[in-house]
Design an enzyme around this catalytic site. Structure first.
Site: not given
Ligand SMILES: *Cc1c(COP(=O)(O)O)cnc(C)c1O
Length: 399
Positions: A186, A214, A245
């Site tokens: 990320s 992502h 996302k």
């Molecule tokens: C955003 C994210 C999460 C968590 O997801 P949420 O639905 O926001 O709790 C888990 N793993 C990665 C790599 C992320 O970027």
């Protein structure tokens, strides 16, 4: 009177946040999140949202949420261990169809999906083999999996991964082994070499778990994620994804076999001790999001056209965009002050929002602003942003 030790603790922690200039500092949205949005009362170009496909304010999703509320009500009023709604079942079928797996289980968030799934899959005597830059939710799941051995390999380093799998073969033989990795990281926007990871898993008696947060809606021709990108269907045992996302609602899921789904339903504590989610509105909007993504693959195409253009132009201006291969494009400036200044001047003078990311979130010396291009940015908006980056970058002596 409240307890004195408690009061002292909270005050000290709060004062410390102020001292290190780390108080929560958020921009107040006064409109839906889109390419342009009202932030703190100003019209701002948003260049750091996870809203990859521009779905967060899609009229069909808004309507689907309203229809679901009309039909199913505002809330669940129960946990899914006790009752479940047909629309939730339908959403899980849709998530599985999206990932081309047998089944999927939807959790309240991506965070709880990772924590719950890792925790319940791995037990005493098992071994977790994890990339050093994996997301906090994976790390927390590993911490909760008591009695497991943990092996950390160097970021994306397949030589190191193989060496560690080989060295540990004897001790690992007593239990099962899971290789776990973010598929798109990320902060740097780099992609894990999934085919090599799968090969090593097969060679060294392990199974593969990927966090596709992502990547879902981003990688692969139709946006299905990393498995589609590398065409390795049927070879990854567990795929976690988030709805927060590119899908642009909220929630997380684990996709795999039907046996996995019902095992997690019963045994993963972040699922079964938490009230039923997603609620009707989220279920309706999310079902529609999956439908739109599969119906309009040109959204994914636009996302990548924009990504390639913006990245290439930033680089030709002389900015350091690191090793990104995805729409997450960092502009690495090297010190926390420069990162904060770049973010602030772009906001104050140019009306562009990109957030600064500093040590310790990223390694020392790689402080940056983190840009994310979305499918709905127009070429004019991107050109305006590139002009702004050039003006501010020169002013700050970055380029
Ligand atoms: C955003 C994210 C999460 C968590 O997801 P949420 O639905 O926001 O709790 C888990 N793993 C990665 C790599 C992320 O970027």
């Amino acid at each position: 009177m409240y307890n004195a030790k408690y009061l002292k603790f909270v005050k000290e922690q709060y004062d410390e946040l102020k001292r290190i200039n780390y108080m929560p500092h958020f921009r107040m949205l006064g409109s839906p999140n889109s390419a342009k949005a009202t932030l703190d009362g100003r019209e701002i170009l948003i260049l750091c949202a996870n809203n990859y496909l521009g779905l967060a304010n899609h009229p069909e999703m808004i309507q689907a949420a309203k229809d679901a509320v009309d039909k199913w009500g505002a809330g669940m009023g129960t946990g899914r261990m006790i009752m479940t709604m047909a629309i939730q079942d339908e959403l899980e079928e849709k998530a599985a169809e999206f990932k081309k797996t047998e089944a999927a289980l939807v959790y309240p968030t991506g965070y709880t999906a990772n924590v719950g799934a890792v925790w319940s899959l791995m037990a005493e005597g098992d071994t977790i083999v994890s990339d050093e830059l994996n997301h906090a939710s994976i790390i927390d799941g590993c911490r909760l999996a008591r009695g497991t051995d943990r092996i950390i390999y160097k970021h994306l380093d397949m030589v190191d991964l193989e060496k560690k799998l080989k060295e540990s073969a004897k001790e690992r033989a007593k239990g099962k082994t899971m290789i776990i990795t973010d598929s798109v990281f990320s902060q740097d926007g780099d992609i894990c070499p999934l085919p090599e990871i799968i090969e090593l898993a097969q060679k060294y008696d392990a199974f593969t778990y990927i966090d596709d947060a992502h990547a879902s809606g981003v990688l692969g021709k139709t946006g299905r994620g990393t498995v589609e990108h590398f065409n390795v269907y049927g070879r990854v045992e567990v795929q976690m994804g988030t709805l927060s996302k590119a899908i642009a609602t909220c929630g997380g899921y684990v996709a795999g076999s039907e046996k996995l789904k019902y095992y997690l339903w019963r045994r993963s504590r972040t699922y079964c001790f938490s009230t039923g989610f997603p609620d009707p509105a989220t279920s309706g909007a999310t079902l529609k999001a999956f439908e739109i993504i599969l119906r309009e693959p040109e959204r994914v195409q636009r996302l990548w056209d924009n990504t390639r253009y913006f990245k290439k132009e930033l680089e030709s201006l002389g900015f350091n965009t690191g090793i990104s291969q995805t729409p997450i494009t960092p502009v690495i400036v090297g010190t926390p002050e420069k990162a904060e200044d770049l973010s602030k001047l772009l906001y104050d003078e140019e009306g562009i929002f990109v957030n600064a990311v500093r040590y310790p979130v990223v390694p020392k010396g790689t402080d940056r602003v983190r840009t994310i291009v979305n499918a709905h940015h127009t070429r004019e908006q991107l050109d305006y942003a590139l002009g702004a980056f050039e003006r501010v970058g020169k002013k700050l002596g970055i380029i």
